[in-house]
Design an enzyme around this catalytic site. Sequence first.
Site, PDB file in Angstrom:
ATOM      1  N   CYS A 100       0.732  -1.442   0.048  1.00  0.00           N
ATOM      2  CA  CYS A 100       0.136   0.144   0.175  1.00  0.00           C
ATOM      3  C   CYS A 100       0.442   1.506  -0.122  1.00  0.00           C
ATOM      4  CB  CYS A 100      -0.141   0.383   1.242  1.00  0.00           C
ATOM      5  SG  CYS A 100      -1.576   1.140   1.840  1.00  0.00           S
ATOM      6  N   CYS A 104      -3.578   7.764  -1.830  1.00  0.00           N
ATOM      7  CA  CYS A 104      -4.815   7.756  -2.696  1.00  0.00           C
ATOM      8  C   CYS A 104      -6.331   7.797  -1.542  1.00  0.00           C
ATOM      9  CB  CYS A 104      -5.169   6.019  -2.750  1.00  0.00           C
ATOM     10  SG  CYS A 104      -3.509   4.857  -3.120  1.00  0.00           S
ATOM     11  N   THR A 191      -3.992   4.255   7.262  1.00  0.00           N
ATOM     12  CA  THR A 191      -3.326   4.226   6.073  1.00  0.00           C
ATOM     13  C   THR A 191      -2.142   5.313   5.687  1.00  0.00           C
ATOM     14  OG1 THR A 191      -4.548   2.857   5.240  1.00  0.00           O
ATOM     15  CG2 THR A 191      -2.791   3.630   3.639  1.00  0.00           C
ATOM     16  N   GLU A 257      -0.211   1.440   9.198  1.00  0.00           N
ATOM     17  CA  GLU A 257      -1.497   2.358   9.991  1.00  0.00           C
ATOM     18  C   GLU A 257      -1.799   2.791  11.251  1.00  0.00           C
ATOM     19  OE1 GLU A 257      -2.304  -0.821   7.487  1.00  0.00           O
ATOM     20  OE2 GLU A 257      -3.119   0.670   5.819  1.00  0.00           O
ATOM     21  N   HIS A 292     -13.074   4.994  -2.826  1.00  0.00           N
ATOM     22  CA  HIS A 292     -12.134   4.082  -2.244  1.00  0.00           C
ATOM     23  C   HIS A 292     -12.196   2.430  -3.334  1.00  0.00           C
ATOM     24  CE1 HIS A 292      -8.428   3.575  -0.308  1.00  0.00           C
ATOM     25  NE2 HIS A 292      -8.558   3.169   0.304  1.00  0.00           N
ATOM     26  N   TYR A 296      -9.398   0.076  -5.307  1.00  0.00           N
ATOM     27  CA  TYR A 296      -8.702  -1.191  -5.353  1.00  0.00           C
ATOM     28  C   TYR A 296      -8.594  -1.837  -6.471  1.00  0.00           C
ATOM     29  CZ  TYR A 296      -8.634  -1.225   0.021  1.00  0.00           C
ATOM     30  OH  TYR A 296      -8.004  -0.337   1.109  1.00  0.00           O
ATOM     31  N   CYS A 299      -5.083  -1.061  -7.327  1.00  0.00           N
ATOM     32  CA  CYS A 299      -3.591  -0.904  -6.194  1.00  0.00           C
ATOM     33  C   CYS A 299      -3.585  -2.391  -6.539  1.00  0.00           C
ATOM     34  CB  CYS A 299      -3.750  -0.643  -5.073  1.00  0.00           C
ATOM     35  SG  CYS A 299      -4.695  -1.165  -3.738  1.00  0.00           S
ATOM     36  N   GLU A 447      -6.735  -6.216   4.062  1.00  0.00           N
ATOM     37  CA  GLU A 447      -7.194  -5.456   3.902  1.00  0.00           C
ATOM     38  C   GLU A 447      -8.116  -5.125   2.740  1.00  0.00           C
ATOM     39  OE1 GLU A 447      -4.075  -2.020   2.496  1.00  0.00           O
ATOM     40  OE2 GLU A 447      -5.464   0.038   3.212  1.00  0.00           O
TER      41      GLU A 447
HETATM   42 FE1  SF4 Z   1      -3.351   1.303  -0.052  1.00  0.00          FE
HETATM   43 FE2  SF4 Z   1      -4.422   0.923  -2.279  1.00  0.00          FE
HETATM   44 FE3  SF4 Z   1      -5.840   2.231  -0.785  1.00  0.00          FE
HETATM   45 FE4  SF4 Z   1      -3.978   3.695  -2.348  1.00  0.00          FE
HETATM   46  S1  SF4 Z   1      -5.782   1.929  -2.260  1.00  0.00           S
HETATM   47  S2  SF4 Z   1      -4.195   3.784  -0.103  1.00  0.00           S
HETATM   48  S3  SF4 Z   1      -2.493   1.949  -2.138  1.00  0.00           S
HETATM   49  S4  SF4 Z   1      -5.100   0.526  -0.062  1.00  0.00           S
HETATM   50 FE    FE Z   2      -7.052   1.075   2.024  1.00  0.00          FE
END
Ligand code: SF4
Ligand code: FE
Length: 494
Positions: A100, A104, A191, A257, A292, A296, A299, A447
């Site tokens: 991560c 984001c 995060t 985190e 968000h 995902y 990422c 996560e």
């Molecule tokens: Fe982390 Fe993925 Fe969330 Fe970005 S979208 S903060 S990389 S878990």
């Molecule tokens: Fe996240």
Amino acid sequence: MPLMTRDDYIESLRKMKKRVFIMGQEVENTVDHPLVRPSLNACAMTYALAQEPEHAGLMLATSNLTGQTVNRFTHLHQNAADLVAKVKMLRLLGQRTGCCFQRCVGMDAFNAVDSVTYEMDRALGTEYHARFRRFLEHVQEHDLVVGGAMTDAKGDRRLKPSQQADPDLFMRIVERRPDGIVVRGAKLHQTGALNSHEILVMPTQTLAEEDRDYAVVCAVAADAPGILMICGRQPSDTRKLEGGQIDVGNREFGGHEAVIILDDVFVPWERVFMAGEYAYSGLLVERFAGYHRQSYGGCKPGVGDLLVGTAQSLAQYQGTDKASHVKDKIVEMVHLNETMYACGIACSAEGKRTASGTYLIDSLLANVCKLNVTRFPYEIARLAQDIAGGLLVTLPSEKDFTNPEIGPYLEKYLRSVERYTTEERCRMLRLLENLTLGPGAAAYLTESMHGAGSPQAQRIMLARLADLEEKMRLARRLAGIKERPVNTMQRGET
Ligand code: SF4
Ligand code: FE
């Protein structure tokens, strides 16, 4: 151009005076702390790639606020192409870091707060939107990392915020002053908190009138008086303290985190973007979660690419890559990984303009995306572990390999296909261990399950957005069933 280099970013964090606790100790310098540095390296990649011309199309955008070139992580999406570029950018970063990279959450918070404050001001005559855009201009100008902070402690899940035995279990306004507000509470699972310049706090759920003091959105400097950060643990995290190169699996990158305590933190009005407008809390949560859930779809497939590559490499090293069942498992991993990505792209391509001009993902498809993400990474990880074999969890320490007495035995007996070294095999096993059992699994698996809302939250959204009435109407038309008067149908007299 208002862009920081990777090194500028790291130095800018060094100047901050955050109060951070790691394993019971207050830590003054988190930048060089071995448990934090990998996460800083990962976040810093969002700056490093922005300096590389071949990635400019994904990493940079033209600000609609200033006309300047800015890092996409600080940008308000101006069209569906921006939403698609965001997903591609996150996949690239997932591929490069295997973890991560944290930035984001703030980007998703900006986009949600932008459209919601605009609509709120129009309906209520408040003045939050212009204030928020001034804050965002500052963020763009200084190329800042902003932690988006939503998840409250929540206490007894059956009770509303004001019904809790302890009223601070949800973050709230404890004082309103002529010059600003004072907030108190805690935000969990934050995060990248330690690597942030600012924290943008938001309510965690839909609120009713009696909980108006919990309807608060504001930005605070990450080192503001009253803020404490307590870093969370991850599986096998102390391997980072051993100073080795192989057993950590991912030598350079990781995530983190933290629990953020806000102990009576003062926020001036120009940094307050909601203060009591409870009717807009649900909309904000829904939009942030939607963005968000889209994230995902970028990422996680990026990390999935690494898992496919790891599993295929191990199959080659061990001489199983031509076995039909191994080929089939690799194909299945690719299929699952690309399905997540396809959903991320689809909810972006179907994005629509909101009243503020900022584009919003298609909510139904973003929720499908995230619901797949709660399951597919587990299956991809299972298949990779299947291909890897049991050595994944029985491999001796790298210190055993350098021991003059036992090292040569390990070299000899753990060698597989002759053209690959034992060390190459060990490195790849450790990377897979990191991604599916170690610190990387915290981001790739758990996560994926709970980040941006647990699976049930997505199911609730699917039930709400599925439009079953329309689907039944389509079926009735094809089956040759006449439509009945609406009032009869509404009474359920079928
Ligand atoms: Fe982390 Fe993925 Fe969330 Fe970005 S979208 S903060 S990389 S878990
Ligand atoms: Fe996240």
